[in-house]
Design a protein around this motif. Structure first.
Motif, PDB file in Angstrom:
ATOM      1  N   LEU A 172       8.843  -8.999 -13.814  1.00  0.00           N
ATOM      2  CA  LEU A 172       8.609 -10.547 -12.247  1.00  0.00           C
ATOM      3  C   LEU A 172       9.897 -10.454 -12.434  1.00  0.00           C
ATOM      4  O   LEU A 172       9.954 -10.924 -11.628  1.00  0.00           O
ATOM      5  N   GLY A 173      10.256 -10.738 -13.915  1.00  0.00           N
ATOM      6  CA  GLY A 173      11.495 -11.837 -13.436  1.00  0.00           C
ATOM      7  C   GLY A 173      12.921 -11.687 -12.565  1.00  0.00           C
ATOM      8  O   GLY A 173      13.497 -12.597 -12.770  1.00  0.00           O
ATOM      9  N   ALA A 174      12.936  -9.480 -13.100  1.00  0.00           N
ATOM     10  CA  ALA A 174      13.812  -9.155 -12.210  1.00  0.00           C
ATOM     11  C   ALA A 174      13.176  -9.480 -11.220  1.00  0.00           C
ATOM     12  O   ALA A 174      14.494 -10.160  -9.840  1.00  0.00           O
ATOM     13  N   VAL A 175      12.981  -8.917 -10.506  1.00  0.00           N
ATOM     14  CA  VAL A 175      11.852  -9.872  -9.408  1.00  0.00           C
ATOM     15  C   VAL A 175      12.278 -11.191  -8.545  1.00  0.00           C
ATOM     16  O   VAL A 175      13.103 -11.416  -7.499  1.00  0.00           O
TER      17      VAL A 175
ATOM     18  N   GLU B 247      10.021 -10.659   1.484  1.00  0.00           N
ATOM     19  CA  GLU B 247       9.178 -10.033   1.943  1.00  0.00           C
ATOM     20  C   GLU B 247       8.622  -9.124   1.353  1.00  0.00           C
ATOM     21  O   GLU B 247       8.578  -8.762   0.369  1.00  0.00           O
ATOM     22  N   GLN B 248      10.105  -8.618   0.797  1.00  0.00           N
ATOM     23  CA  GLN B 248      10.885  -7.373  -0.290  1.00  0.00           C
ATOM     24  C   GLN B 248       9.766  -7.228  -1.561  1.00  0.00           C
ATOM     25  O   GLN B 248       9.424  -6.765  -2.657  1.00  0.00           O
TER      26      GLN B 248
ATOM     27  N   VAL C 110       7.336  -9.852  -2.180  1.00  0.00           N
ATOM     28  CA  VAL C 110       5.880 -10.072  -2.584  1.00  0.00           C
ATOM     29  C   VAL C 110       5.251  -8.199  -2.140  1.00  0.00           C
ATOM     30  O   VAL C 110       4.677  -7.902  -3.343  1.00  0.00           O
ATOM     31  N   GLY C 111       5.929  -7.688  -1.658  1.00  0.00           N
ATOM     32  CA  GLY C 111       5.782  -5.906  -1.672  1.00  0.00           C
ATOM     33  C   GLY C 111       5.892  -5.450  -2.639  1.00  0.00           C
ATOM     34  O   GLY C 111       4.906  -4.362  -2.266  1.00  0.00           O
ATOM     35  N   GLY C 112       7.025  -5.889  -3.938  1.00  0.00           N
ATOM     36  CA  GLY C 112       6.743  -4.430  -4.865  1.00  0.00           C
ATOM     37  C   GLY C 112       6.116  -4.997  -5.702  1.00  0.00           C
ATOM     38  O   GLY C 112       5.895  -5.167  -6.712  1.00  0.00           O
ATOM     39  N   LEU C 113       5.514  -6.300  -5.222  1.00  0.00           N
ATOM     40  CA  LEU C 113       4.754  -7.572  -7.327  1.00  0.00           C
ATOM     41  C   LEU C 113       3.557  -7.420  -5.954  1.00  0.00           C
ATOM     42  O   LEU C 113       2.107  -6.725  -7.384  1.00  0.00           O
ATOM     43  N   ALA C 114       3.184  -6.836  -4.699  1.00  0.00           N
ATOM     44  CA  ALA C 114       1.874  -6.762  -4.435  1.00  0.00           C
ATOM     45  C   ALA C 114       1.474  -5.371  -4.728  1.00  0.00           C
ATOM     46  O   ALA C 114       0.288  -4.551  -5.210  1.00  0.00           O
ATOM     47  N   HIS C 115       2.411  -4.488  -5.147  1.00  0.00           N
ATOM     48  CA  HIS C 115       2.626  -2.970  -4.997  1.00  0.00           C
ATOM     49  C   HIS C 115       1.952  -2.837  -6.736  1.00  0.00           C
ATOM     50  O   HIS C 115       0.743  -1.473  -6.579  1.00  0.00           O
ATOM     51  N   VAL C 116       2.687  -3.412  -7.378  1.00  0.00           N
ATOM     52  CA  VAL C 116       2.320  -3.242  -8.714  1.00  0.00           C
ATOM     53  C   VAL C 116       0.915  -3.675  -9.159  1.00  0.00           C
ATOM     54  O   VAL C 116       0.198  -3.502  -9.706  1.00  0.00           O
ATOM     55  N   LEU C 117       0.700  -5.399  -8.743  1.00  0.00           N
ATOM     56  CA  LEU C 117      -1.019  -5.893  -8.865  1.00  0.00           C
ATOM     57  C   LEU C 117      -2.393  -4.682  -7.758  1.00  0.00           C
ATOM     58  O   LEU C 117      -2.893  -4.485  -8.420  1.00  0.00           O
ATOM     59  N   ALA C 118      -1.998  -3.853  -6.374  1.00  0.00           N
ATOM     60  CA  ALA C 118      -2.662  -3.441  -6.372  1.00  0.00           C
ATOM     61  C   ALA C 118      -3.095  -2.310  -7.045  1.00  0.00           C
ATOM     62  O   ALA C 118      -4.475  -1.397  -7.711  1.00  0.00           O
ATOM     63  N   ALA C 119      -1.113  -1.335  -8.224  1.00  0.00           N
ATOM     64  CA  ALA C 119      -1.623  -0.382  -8.644  1.00  0.00           C
ATOM     65  C   ALA C 119      -2.985  -0.601 -10.083  1.00  0.00           C
ATOM     66  O   ALA C 119      -4.373  -0.108 -10.541  1.00  0.00           O
TER      67      ALA C 119
END
Length: 70
Positions: A19-22, A34-35, A37-46
């Motif tokens: 999270l800190g790196a993103v 967008e990148q 949000v997309g990465g964070l959303a992917h992890v949350l969805a998983a």
């Protein structure tokens, strides 16, 4: 192999680092909003669907995924 149903202390540390790196990459202009949000959303969805293995993989390698290096 058993399916992991919780996150370990190491997983939580890896999550914090991811999270800190993103956020750092977005702040530095290395990735778009967008990148990030997309990465964070992917992890949350998983995590939401109980796919901890996918989430853990993203904690460990997700920065490359978000940056499009993989």
């Amino acid at each position: 192999m058993t399916r992991q149903s919780t996150l370990t202390n190491k997983d939580h540390a890896d999550m914090d680092a991811f999270l800190g790196a993103v956020l750092d990459d977005y702040k530095a202009g290395e990735i778009t909003k967008e990148q990030a949000v997309g990465g964070l959303a992917h992890v949350l969805a998983a995590i939401d669907i109980g796919n901890y293995g996918e989430a853990i993989n993203w904690f460990r390698q997700g920065r490359k995924f978000v940056r499009g290096e993989v």
